[in-house]
Write a protein that holds these residues in place. Structure first.
Motif, PDB file in Angstrom:
ATOM      1  N   ILE A   1       6.803 -13.924  -7.793  1.00  0.00           N
ATOM      2  CA  ILE A   1       5.402 -14.162  -7.457  1.00  0.00           C
ATOM      3  C   ILE A   1       5.098 -13.870  -5.994  1.00  0.00           C
TER       4      ILE A   1
ATOM      5  N   CYS B   1       4.192 -10.202  -5.169  1.00  0.00           N
ATOM      6  CA  CYS B   1       2.892  -9.872  -5.779  1.00  0.00           C
ATOM      7  C   CYS B   1       1.749 -10.515  -5.010  1.00  0.00           C
ATOM      8  N   THR B   2       1.929 -11.755  -4.608  1.00  0.00           N
ATOM      9  CA  THR B   2       0.896 -12.455  -3.855  1.00  0.00           C
ATOM     10  C   THR B   2       0.673 -11.801  -2.496  1.00  0.00           C
TER      11      THR B   2
ATOM     12  N   ALA C   1      -2.741 -10.169  -1.401  1.00  0.00           N
ATOM     13  CA  ALA C   1      -3.375 -10.750  -0.213  1.00  0.00           C
ATOM     14  C   ALA C   1      -3.661  -9.695   0.841  1.00  0.00           C
TER      15      ALA C   1
ATOM     16  N   ILE D   1      -3.188 -15.005  -9.799  1.00  0.00           N
ATOM     17  CA  ILE D   1      -1.774 -14.670 -10.021  1.00  0.00           C
ATOM     18  C   ILE D   1      -0.943 -15.891 -10.417  1.00  0.00           C
TER      19      ILE D   1
ATOM     20  N   LEU E   1      -6.204 -12.857  -6.159  1.00  0.00           N
ATOM     21  CA  LEU E   1      -5.198 -13.596  -5.407  1.00  0.00           C
ATOM     22  C   LEU E   1      -4.964 -14.983  -6.001  1.00  0.00           C
TER      23      LEU E   1
END
Length: 74
Positions: free
Chosen positions: A45, A48-49, A53, A23, A20
């Motif tokens: 982003i 993806c985060t 998460a 990234i 996490l």
């Protein structure tokens, strides 16, 4: 010499949290990375985060439910 180490306990959670926080660092190392806060950066982003998460949350719920079932069986 054969070595093997399985992730168990909280090791897997630490790997999820490390991913996490890695990234944004990895994305900033790219050669054509936009500045932080740019719209294209948020579009790339942020999803993806959010996916990464959600992984520690799912792993935590799975481990806690497994622990609850084994304690209930005993």
């Amino acid at each position: 010499m054969r070595r093997s180490y399985m992730l168990n306990g909280t090791d897997i959670l630490s790997m999820c949290f490390a991913a996490l926080f890695a990234i944004p660092t990895i994305s900033s190392l790219l050669s054509s990375a936009p500045a932080y806060g740019a719209i294209i950066d948020l579009v790339g982003i942020l999803p993806c985060t959010l996916i990464v998460a959600s992984c520690p949350v799912c792993v935590s719920v799975a481990k806690l439910s497994r622990r609850h079932r084994t304690e209930k069986a005993e």
